[in-house]
Design a protein around this motif. Sequence first.
Motif, PDB file in Angstrom:
ATOM      1  N   ALA A 294       0.432   1.595  17.694  1.00 36.48           N
ATOM      2  CA  ALA A 294       2.119   2.330  17.614  1.00 36.48           C
ATOM      3  C   ALA A 294       1.807   2.178  16.661  1.00 36.48           C
ATOM      4  O   ALA A 294       2.426   3.449  15.505  1.00 36.48           O
ATOM      5  N   ILE A 295       2.761   0.728  15.957  1.00 39.75           N
ATOM      6  CA  ILE A 295       3.284   0.358  15.280  1.00 39.75           C
ATOM      7  C   ILE A 295       2.650   0.572  13.892  1.00 39.75           C
ATOM      8  O   ILE A 295       2.623   1.201  12.908  1.00 39.75           O
ATOM      9  N   LEU A 296       1.355  -0.222  14.108  1.00 39.78           N
ATOM     10  CA  LEU A 296       0.449   0.295  12.469  1.00 39.78           C
ATOM     11  C   LEU A 296       0.124   1.407  12.200  1.00 39.78           C
ATOM     12  O   LEU A 296      -0.122   1.800  11.291  1.00 39.78           O
ATOM     13  N   ALA A 297       0.244   2.702  13.582  1.00 35.48           N
ATOM     14  CA  ALA A 297      -0.220   3.869  13.030  1.00 35.48           C
ATOM     15  C   ALA A 297       0.854   4.004  12.335  1.00 35.48           C
ATOM     16  O   ALA A 297       1.157   5.618  11.702  1.00 35.48           O
ATOM     17  N   GLY A 298       2.168   4.420  12.795  1.00 38.01           N
ATOM     18  CA  GLY A 298       3.637   4.968  12.370  1.00 38.01           C
ATOM     19  C   GLY A 298       3.431   4.483  10.943  1.00 38.01           C
ATOM     20  O   GLY A 298       3.824   5.511  10.186  1.00 38.01           O
ATOM     21  N   ILE A 299       3.366   3.423  10.810  1.00 41.21           N
ATOM     22  CA  ILE A 299       3.428   3.065   9.565  1.00 41.21           C
ATOM     23  C   ILE A 299       2.668   3.211   8.231  1.00 41.21           C
ATOM     24  O   ILE A 299       2.604   3.591   6.977  1.00 41.21           O
ATOM     25  N   ALA A 300       1.256   3.286   8.713  1.00 37.83           N
ATOM     26  CA  ALA A 300       0.321   3.395   8.114  1.00 37.83           C
ATOM     27  C   ALA A 300       0.080   4.936   7.531  1.00 37.83           C
ATOM     28  O   ALA A 300      -0.657   5.512   6.739  1.00 37.83           O
ATOM     29  N   PHE A 301       0.629   5.864   8.617  1.00 42.54           N
ATOM     30  CA  PHE A 301       0.203   7.779   7.922  1.00 42.54           C
ATOM     31  C   PHE A 301       1.762   8.327   8.075  1.00 42.54           C
ATOM     32  O   PHE A 301       1.753   9.078   7.464  1.00 42.54           O
TER      33      PHE A 301
ATOM     34  N   GLU B  70      -7.489   4.693   0.518  1.00 45.30           N
ATOM     35  CA  GLU B  70      -8.044   5.674  -0.727  1.00 45.30           C
ATOM     36  C   GLU B  70      -8.714   5.374  -2.115  1.00 45.30           C
ATOM     37  O   GLU B  70      -9.822   4.817  -2.614  1.00 45.30           O
ATOM     38  N   ALA B  71      -7.706   4.459  -2.107  1.00 47.55           N
ATOM     39  CA  ALA B  71      -7.852   3.505  -3.209  1.00 47.55           C
ATOM     40  C   ALA B  71      -8.140   2.095  -3.340  1.00 47.55           C
ATOM     41  O   ALA B  71      -9.093   1.461  -4.195  1.00 47.55           O
ATOM     42  N   ALA B  72      -7.422   1.333  -2.278  1.00 46.67           N
ATOM     43  CA  ALA B  72      -7.478  -0.306  -2.706  1.00 46.67           C
ATOM     44  C   ALA B  72      -9.250  -0.114  -1.931  1.00 46.67           C
ATOM     45  O   ALA B  72      -9.465  -1.544  -2.032  1.00 46.67           O
TER      46      ALA B  72
ATOM     47  N   LEU C  67       0.938  -1.544   0.008  1.00 44.63           N
ATOM     48  CA  LEU C  67       0.253  -0.115  -0.052  1.00 44.63           C
ATOM     49  C   LEU C  67       0.830   1.499   0.402  1.00 44.63           C
ATOM     50  O   LEU C  67      -0.167   2.777   0.343  1.00 44.63           O
ATOM     51  N   ALA C  68       1.695   0.997  -0.045  1.00 40.15           N
ATOM     52  CA  ALA C  68       3.163   2.212  -0.608  1.00 40.15           C
ATOM     53  C   ALA C  68       2.531   3.687  -1.596  1.00 40.15           C
ATOM     54  O   ALA C  68       2.923   4.536  -0.944  1.00 40.15           O
TER      55      ALA C  68
END
Length: 432
Positions: A208-215, A292-294, A147-148
Amino acid sequence: MRTRPLKVALLGCGVVGSEVARIMTTHAGDLAARIGAPVELAGVAVRRPSKVREGIDPALITTDATALVKRGDIDVVVEVIGGIEPARTLITTAFEHGASVVSANKALLAEDGATLYAAAERHGRDLYFEAAVAGAIPLIRPLRESLAGDKVNRVLGIVNGTTNFILDRMDTAGAGYSEALDEATALGYAEADPTADVEGFDAAAKAAILAGIAFHTRVGLDDVHREGITEVTSADLASAKRMGCTVKLLAICERAADGRSVTARVHPAMIPLSHPLASVREAYNAVFVEAEAAGQLMFYGPGAGGSPTASAVLGDLVAVCRNKLNEATGPGESAYTQLPVSPMGEVVTRYHISLDVADKPGVLAQVATVFAEHGVSIDTVRQKGRQDGNGEAALVVVTHRAPDAALSGTVEALRKLDTVRGVASIMRVEGE
């Protein structure tokens, strides 16, 4: 295929570490074919060297983890000891001496991931940590790589198997919290000290890990609002059922509608039985990613345990070894947005509030007035007199969406009413 083996140092040989060692040994041929070179377990650092570890050459066992990671011939260090120290120092030392790192250490990554990322980049090494969140479920790599090119707006899910098992037993078997916790402990889902799970610390680290990567922003453990499940009662589960809901401990990471901030929170919540997360049973995990797209993607599977976690570790090991052969590195930290993390008071959601009130005329009007004065709109109200004849009634209020700060102000004001004997429970309503 290259004949010289890639050498791996294993830090920790407990439930996960021993399974990693077993798979490396029993599937050595397959791993070599997938990587393009053989991999060799070159050393195993443990605290108790006298313990018999089946399938591991005793000559590989050492108590000197520092000396092991400093060896110049180590290509990859696999860290599964957990905790902050000595794990942080061992990982950064490994980078300094030329090794890439595969870690399952969610607590360290959530507390000081920036230091690890910086050390990996400085020395041109890989830091992979798929096993740190949701066990065997591929989640980190899809967020970092698949999802990059997309914009992730929300990550919502069940990321702690112990609490999900407890709440599931309370819901489906009618067990009380203590009884369900005892069962989880007996089955090995809960540790002897279950605090990290039941108080939400484990899930908060993962959030915390997921939010950092996702956003693409730095989110630390202190940025995550955290509530555990120790206050969830059978009455809460029963009330949820009457609403067509169940109760789950959720990790929720969201980008603000204007895109200028993010939030990260962990707390129990009621979700409709029609929501896919409602059917996630026992110790399983499931995570929704909304991009947004996926669109909406769901990841589901076993979120803990030796074999599932080892599977994620070995997947990272293969990727890191391939990078090593190609003299390349995978994705590092992406924190270019530097978005602020908004406080919990700004989060907007619905609420289920259960009150013990005096059983007399006019009480409902007083309660409704308090809600109105704080700008919290009421959706439904249910009132039921008690059978014990003590002059009290149970009043359940479900609100429309409102800021958390407004709800907190409402509850504080309700506690001051003479007609409100107590606030029995407050629970958010999500997933609608």
